[in-house]
Design a protein around this motif. Structure first.
Motif, short mmCIF file in Angstrom:
data_model
loop_
_atom_site.label_atom_id
_atom_site.label_comp_id
_atom_site.label_asym_id
_atom_site.label_seq_id
_atom_site.Cartn_x
_atom_site.Cartn_y
_atom_site.Cartn_z
N LYS A 1 0.85 -1.05 -0.12
CA LYS A 1 0.10 0.02 -0.03
C LYS A 1 0.69 1.07 -0.05
O LYS A 1 2.07 1.35 0.72
CB LYS A 1 -0.90 0.00 1.28
CG LYS A 1 -2.11 -1.23 1.16
CD LYS A 1 -2.80 -1.24 2.61
CE LYS A 1 -3.81 -2.52 2.15
NZ LYS A 1 -3.24 -3.63 1.76
N ASP A 2 0.31 2.17 -0.72
CA ASP A 2 1.16 3.41 -0.94
C ASP A 2 1.04 4.19 0.49
O ASP A 2 2.09 5.00 0.92
CB ASP A 2 0.79 4.50 -1.95
CG ASP A 2 0.79 3.61 -3.24
OD1 ASP A 2 1.62 2.92 -3.56
OD2 ASP A 2 0.01 3.95 -4.21
N GLU A 3 0.09 4.05 1.18
CA GLU A 3 -0.05 5.09 2.34
C GLU A 3 -0.22 4.29 3.64
O GLU A 3 -0.79 3.29 3.67
CB GLU A 3 -1.41 6.00 2.24
CG GLU A 3 -1.27 6.83 1.09
CD GLU A 3 -0.23 7.96 0.98
OE1 GLU A 3 0.03 8.49 2.14
OE2 GLU A 3 0.11 8.42 0.02
N GLU A 4 0.27 5.06 4.67
CA GLU A 4 0.27 4.17 5.98
C GLU A 4 -1.01 4.01 6.51
O GLU A 4 -1.22 3.03 6.99
CB GLU A 4 1.10 4.96 7.01
CG GLU A 4 1.30 4.30 8.44
CD GLU A 4 2.06 5.00 9.29
OE1 GLU A 4 1.72 5.34 10.58
OE2 GLU A 4 3.13 5.54 8.71
N GLN A 5 -1.91 5.00 6.18
CA GLN A 5 -3.30 5.19 6.83
C GLN A 5 -4.17 4.08 6.18
O GLN A 5 -4.99 3.47 6.78
CB GLN A 5 -4.02 6.45 6.46
CG GLN A 5 -5.15 6.71 7.02
CD GLN A 5 -5.21 6.58 8.45
OE1 GLN A 5 -4.42 7.20 9.00
NE2 GLN A 5 -6.15 6.02 9.26
N ALA A 6 -3.84 3.63 4.76
CA ALA A 6 -4.31 2.67 4.39
C ALA A 6 -4.07 1.30 5.12
O ALA A 6 -5.04 0.34 5.03
CB ALA A 6 -3.87 2.32 2.69
N ASN B 1 4.11 -5.01 2.78
CA ASN B 1 4.12 -3.54 3.12
C ASN B 1 5.52 -3.48 4.11
O ASN B 1 5.67 -2.37 4.39
CB ASN B 1 2.97 -3.39 4.05
CG ASN B 1 1.81 -3.20 2.98
OD1 ASN B 1 1.75 -2.25 2.32
ND2 ASN B 1 1.00 -4.31 2.95
N ASP C 1 11.98 2.81 6.11
CA ASP C 1 10.41 3.00 5.87
C ASP C 1 9.73 1.94 6.55
O ASP C 1 8.57 1.98 7.16
CB ASP C 1 10.18 3.18 4.52
CG ASP C 1 10.98 4.32 3.93
OD1 ASP C 1 11.08 5.22 4.65
OD2 ASP C 1 11.26 4.54 2.66
#
Length: 204
Positions: free
Chosen positions: A169-174, A195, A203
């Motif tokens: 996933k691109d965003e941590e919030q996802a 991830n 990261d």
């Protein structure tokens, strides 16, 4: 990799994923290939073995024939038996896709009835009125992700359930949102390997 590195971490319980396949070959009706054996798992002292069971493909009979001795060996030797329960195949794609609620529900049902101690499943997509679904599930108009995931988890009966993290996933919030949905739906755990190991160390 298990044989090379597991010995460096003797206190970490290991689930030995016993099969795999390459993504270089485009298979419309995929089938996993064995890359190890119960004997390997026993010799390494693993806590369990994992296999992928593709639901809905034309190779169903081959899959059962392949998996029965692995399941029996795991149960005989007191190891946890994990199933990656993933819908696949042209028929699945034509009836709502691999993440259709009905397809995942059916895949989890099969994995539980096959004797899985732990079932890894994908979080289903909510109902989409633009898609055609299998006739047994076409009236499941569940649009809430928590409710849809809970419905699939219910199919596991007494098997434990682990939600797949899917692609990176691109965003941590996802990731946080997916974990929140999984917990609210009653999952026993979740796996987010890609991830972590597909990122630079800081990261990750």
């Amino acid at each position: 990799w298990i044989s090379q590195f597991a010995g460096d971490y003797p206190d970490v319980p290991v689930i030995y994923k016993i099969d795999g396949k390459s993504d270089y070959l485009d298979q419309s009706e995929p089938l996993m290939a064995p890359m190890g054996s119960i004997e390997h798992a026993i010799s390494y002292g693993h806590a369990g073995v994992g296999v992928t069971q593709y639901f809905g493909t034309q190779k169903e009979m081959e899959d059962f024939t392949r998996l029965v001795p692995i399941r029996d060996g795991a149960q005989k030797n007191g190891m946890l038996f994990w199933i990656w329960a993933y819908p696949r195949g042209d028929n699945t794609d034509a009836k709502g896709g691999q993440k259709a609620l009905g397809a995942i529900f059916a895949a989890v049902t099969r994995a539980s009835s096959f004797g899985a101690d732990v079932i890894k499943l994908n979080m289903p997509d909510p109902y989409d009125p633009a898609k055609e679904y299998h006739k047994s599930f076409q009236d499941l108009h569940i649009t809430n992700l928590v409710a849809a995931t809970r419905y699939c988890i219910w199919a596991s009966q007494k098997s434990l359930t682990v939600i797949s993290g899917g692609a990176m996933k691109d965003e941590e919030q996802a990731i946080i949102d997916a974990v929140d949905i999984s917990l609210k739906a009653g999952a026993d755990g979740f796996l987010y390997g890609r991830n972590i190991f597909q990122r630079y160390f800081d990261d990750a």
